[in-house]
Enzyme design. Structure first.
Site, short mmCIF file in Angstrom:
data_model
loop_
_atom_site.label_atom_id
_atom_site.label_comp_id
_atom_site.label_asym_id
_atom_site.label_seq_id
_atom_site.Cartn_x
_atom_site.Cartn_y
_atom_site.Cartn_z
N LYS A 187 0.93 -1.28 -0.06
CA LYS A 187 -0.13 0.05 -0.13
C LYS A 187 0.87 1.33 0.12
CE LYS A 187 -1.18 2.31 3.61
NZ LYS A 187 -1.43 2.71 4.85
N CYS A 257 -18.74 4.72 6.09
CA CYS A 257 -18.63 3.53 6.07
C CYS A 257 -17.79 3.25 7.16
CB CYS A 257 -18.36 2.76 4.67
SG CYS A 257 -18.87 1.26 4.54
N CYS A 264 -25.09 3.81 7.78
CA CYS A 264 -25.70 3.50 6.51
C CYS A 264 -27.01 4.33 6.37
CB CYS A 264 -26.55 2.22 6.74
SG CYS A 264 -25.30 0.81 6.89
N CYS A 267 -26.03 7.11 4.04
CA CYS A 267 -25.31 6.75 2.87
C CYS A 267 -26.25 6.79 1.73
CB CYS A 267 -24.75 5.48 3.17
SG CYS A 267 -23.81 4.86 1.66
N CYS A 273 -26.59 -1.09 -1.53
CA CYS A 273 -25.42 -1.68 -1.05
C CYS A 273 -25.69 -2.99 -0.31
CB CYS A 273 -24.89 -0.82 0.04
SG CYS A 273 -23.65 -1.44 1.14
#
Length: 279
Positions: A187, A257, A264, A267, A273
């Site tokens: 990463k 998230c 949620c 969102c 989702c």
């Protein structure tokens, strides 16, 4: 009728066949009457018998909604991420070194803590030579309380020595070389390529990208590690999105998230989702 047949034979003989031109009319070459065959070149994964490339259903819609939620650019990563931690007025090789150090400090550490540690280091003049001259105790005192700071002190000293000896004080320009440095994982290497070299060699996947990719089912099957997620995403995600996806999902993971108790209800992807908690 029988008298006409010899003439018909002569006509056919002169023309070369039943479909030929009459005498006195130029014959059209036979090849011009044939339809030319055109070779069709298929890209990889296309054509008859080729298996269609897998991609998640409705991913473009989900991505666009995440972009909408991230349009404010007000997540911690936007204000204190690695791209904000280096001295923009420093020489290019010093900037790149500072980017790499910020990435090493950021592992298992919140952006706010990394940013503060980098500011303290920069106040002392953050270069390869200054870090080599610093003893481990002093370095540890400056970067504390970043996560695993004792290990990072050792990695920073070792990596800085390698950069001095092998790269003339600069950092490597390939992922393959970057991951050979102590304390530098995939990463960090991909982000270093993005930020320090402005080059996209792959997707930088941290815990946020890993978690959200699995929640949205952007991986064909569940992945167990960020590196598995990187490989799975690169199999289908268009390359022109590889750089953007880290910035989008990290901020989205910091604000909406969340790892525990995701928001949620706030969102925009709640209705599409797979992992969403619906009322």
């Amino acid at each position: 009728m029988s008298a006409a047949r010899p003439g018909l034979r002569r006509l056919r003989s002169a023309g070369g066949g039943a479909g030929s031109q009459l005498q006195g009319t130029p014959a059209v070459p036979r090849q011009s009457r044939r339809r030319k065959s055109v070779a069709i070149a298929y890209e990889a994964g296309q054509g008859e018998g080729a298996e269609a490339r897998w991609e998640p259903p409705r991913w473009r819609e989900q991505l666009q909604r995440i972009r909408q939620m991230r349009s404010g650019r007000d997540a911690p990563v936007d204000e204190m991420g690695v791209h904000r931690c280096y001295d923009t007025s420093a020489p290019p090789e010093v900037r790149r070194y500072q980017v790499l150090l910020a990435l090493m400090l950021s592992s298992q550490t919140k952006d706010q803590v990394t940013s503060a540690a980098m500011l303290r280091l920069r106040r002392r003049g953050l270069t390869v030579d200054s870090v080599l001259q610093m003893d481990e105790e002093s370095l540890g005192h400056i970067i504390y309380p970043v996560g695993f700071w004792r290990n990072k002190v050792k990695y920073i000293k070792q990596t800085t020595a390698i950069l001095k000896q092998k790269y003339g004080g600069d950092i490597p320009s390939t992922v393959e070389e970057l991951v050979q440095l102590p304390g530098v994982g995939p990463k960090m290497a991909h982000l270093a390529m993005h930020i320090a070299w402005d080059s996209v060699a792959g997707i930088a996947v941290d815990t946020h990208v890993h978690r959200i990719s699995n929640r949205l089912q952007w991986v064909k099957k569940e992945t167990k590690s960020p590196e598995q997620t990187r490989v799975a995403l690169e199999e289908w995600l268009p390359r022109d999105l590889w750089k953007e996806i880290n910035w989008l999902l990290v901020g989205f993971g910091q604000q909406t998230c969340l790892p525990v108790s995701p928001r949620c209800s706030q969102c925009l992807n709640q209705d599409i989702c797979p992992a969403a908690k619906r009322p």
